[in-house]
Write an enzyme that holds these catalytic residues in place. Structure first.
Site, PDB file in Angstrom:
ATOM      1  N   HIS A  34       0.852  -1.181   0.000  1.00 21.44           N
ATOM      2  CA  HIS A  34       0.000   0.000   0.000  1.00 21.44           C
ATOM      3  C   HIS A  34       0.894   1.239   0.000  1.00 21.44           C
ATOM      4  CE1 HIS A  34       1.072   0.162   4.220  1.00 21.44           C
ATOM      5  NE2 HIS A  34       0.552  -1.034   4.421  1.00 21.44           N
ATOM      6  N   HIS A  37       4.037   1.297   2.194  1.00 17.82           N
ATOM      7  CA  HIS A  37       5.193   0.570   1.643  1.00 17.82           C
ATOM      8  C   HIS A  37       5.851   1.378   0.519  1.00 17.82           C
ATOM      9  CE1 HIS A  37       2.663  -3.012   2.988  1.00 17.82           C
ATOM     10  NE2 HIS A  37       3.795  -3.232   3.614  1.00 17.82           N
ATOM     11  N   LYS A 151       6.072   2.741  11.446  1.00 16.67           N
ATOM     12  CA  LYS A 151       4.818   2.078  11.819  1.00 16.67           C
ATOM     13  C   LYS A 151       5.073   0.934  12.801  1.00 16.67           C
ATOM     14  CE  LYS A 151       0.603   0.172  11.121  1.00 16.67           C
ATOM     15  NZ  LYS A 151       0.811  -1.192  11.410  1.00 16.67           N
TER      16      LYS A 151
HETATM   17  P1  AMP Z   1       5.091  -5.341   6.311  1.00 16.20           P
HETATM   18  O1  AMP Z   1       4.829  -5.685   4.892  1.00 16.20           O
HETATM   19  O2  AMP Z   1       3.867  -5.121   7.124  1.00 16.20           O
HETATM   20  O3  AMP Z   1       6.079  -6.272   6.959  1.00 16.20           O
HETATM   21  O4  AMP Z   1       5.809  -3.922   6.287  1.00 16.20           O
HETATM   22  C1  AMP Z   1       6.977  -3.734   5.539  1.00 16.20           C
HETATM   23  C2  AMP Z   1       7.585  -2.410   5.902  1.00 16.20           C
HETATM   24  O5  AMP Z   1       6.653  -1.367   5.594  1.00 16.20           O
HETATM   25  C3  AMP Z   1       7.916  -2.280   7.393  1.00 16.20           C
HETATM   26  O6  AMP Z   1       9.160  -1.618   7.537  1.00 16.20           O
HETATM   27  C4  AMP Z   1       6.772  -1.454   7.904  1.00 16.20           C
HETATM   28  O7  AMP Z   1       7.098  -0.702   9.060  1.00 16.20           O
HETATM   29  C5  AMP Z   1       6.506  -0.548   6.728  1.00 16.20           C
HETATM   30  N1  AMP Z   1       5.152   0.001   6.784  1.00 16.20           N
HETATM   31  C6  AMP Z   1       3.988  -0.682   6.879  1.00 16.20           C
HETATM   32  N2  AMP Z   1       2.937   0.151   6.966  1.00 16.20           N
HETATM   33  C7  AMP Z   1       3.453   1.404   6.933  1.00 16.20           C
HETATM   34  C8  AMP Z   1       2.878   2.721   6.995  1.00 16.20           C
HETATM   35  N3  AMP Z   1       1.573   2.913   7.127  1.00 16.20           N
HETATM   36  N4  AMP Z   1       3.731   3.777   6.922  1.00 16.20           N
HETATM   37  C9  AMP Z   1       5.074   3.598   6.802  1.00 16.20           C
HETATM   38  N5  AMP Z   1       5.660   2.387   6.735  1.00 16.20           N
HETATM   39  C10 AMP Z   1       4.870   1.309   6.804  1.00 16.20           C
END
Ligand code: AMP
Length: 282
Positions: A34, A37, A151
């Site tokens: 999203h 990311h 986040k």
């Molecule tokens: P995930 O796919 O949930 O493991 O997240 C991958 C990376 O994206 C991690 O470093 C998260 O902290 C970051 N991330 C997820 N959601 C957000 C958001 N809303 N804002 C900024 N970074 C994000």
């Protein structure tokens, strides 16, 4: 953008760029990408020459009762979005590639600081799964820097510690939280919220803001925390925690501390669990 599933091909692509002096940035994700990311990809593009994103739903960071099998997987959509953002390589390994000896016998990286509280206390083993997979990705990609979102604030601290402690020559870059218009932190799990829950979930960010205001006004931390928990319950959430901690190590702040603090919330609504945080600039 090249999509690669094999380590050898990944290494060849990265080595070619490194050989001509380019810097390499890594953005690790679990996919179902999203705007949050994509802001990490944008940051990597600004900071480096060659951007590698990984999409891997890492089984070792999910507890047996968690949503590993039903975690949303949308690789085609992710590849299209990454290409549009100017990502150079999408690394899309399968579980056998990341864990060649199987998950049960996989070597683990355990970080002993910052991991026993909050998410670590509620999700035993979670951070060992995270640091173990990120260490593998650092070895496979050998990036100059890697980008993580604020986040997952505790995860960011764990990865910084791991990288420094194990001597990875990888600079850790953090990116602010991307939010929906109503303040809800973007998350792959938000798609499980219906329209009214999505509205209701705005209370999490509102509560973080109120915690910051109350701390700035000089209120007692423990009272601020219990007021926040009550506010979440009133809005139909069951808080796992609503706390204020030291931003550097998530330790318990002194009674009069007003600087370098972070407010953190984890709250459940039915099956869904949301986390969010706010650095308090008092
Ligand atoms: P995930 O796919 O949930 O493991 O997240 C991958 C990376 O994206 C991690 O470093 C998260 O902290 C970051 N991330 C997820 N959601 C957000 C958001 N809303 N804002 C900024 N970074 C994000």
């Amino acid at each position: 953008m090249r999509t690669v599933t094999e380590i050898a091909e990944l290494r060849t692509l990265v080595a070619a760029r490194r050989g001509v002096g380019q810097s390499v940035g890594l953005v690790p994700t679990m996919g179902n990408l999203h705007a949050g990311h994509y802001s990490l990809i944008d940051q990597a593009r600004r900071e480096g020459d060659f951007v590698v994103a990984s999409v891997f739903v890492n089984p070792t960071q999910f507890a047996p009762n968690e949503d590993f099998s039903r975690y949303p997987r949308t690789p085609e959509q992710d590849a299209a979005g990454l290409a549009e953002r100017g990502c150079d390589v999408l690394f899309l390994p399968d579980v056998d590639t990341m864990y060649p000896f199987g998950v049960a016998e996989a070597a683990q990286v355990e970080v002993f600081a910052v991991t026993d509280t909050l998410e670590g206390a509620i999700r035993p083993g979670h951070f060992t799964g995270v640091s173990s997979v990120v260490a593998r990705l650092f070895n496979l990609v050998q990036p100059d820097f890697a980008v993580f979102g604020q986040k997952d604030y505790q995860q960011l601290l764990v990865i910084r510690r791991m990288s420094q402690d194990l001597g990875f020559p990888v600079r850790i870059v953090s990116v602010p939280i991307m939010r929906e218009a109503n303040g809800l932190a973007m998350s792959s799990r938000n798609q499980y919220l219906d329209a009214s829950q999505r509205q209701q979930a705005a209370v999490i960010h509102a509560t973080l803001l109120a915690m910051g205001d109350a701390m700035r006004a000089g209120h007692d931390r423990v009272v601020v925390e219990s007021t926040a928990a009550a506010q979440l319950r009133d809005a139909g959430f069951e808080p796992d925690y609503a706390v204020i901690r030291r931003a550097g190590d998530l330790g318990m702040p002194d009674a009069h501390a007003r600087n370098d603090l972070v407010a953190l919330i984890a709250a459940r609504c039915g099956q869904l669990r949301l986390i969010d945080n706010l650095l308090l600039d008092v």
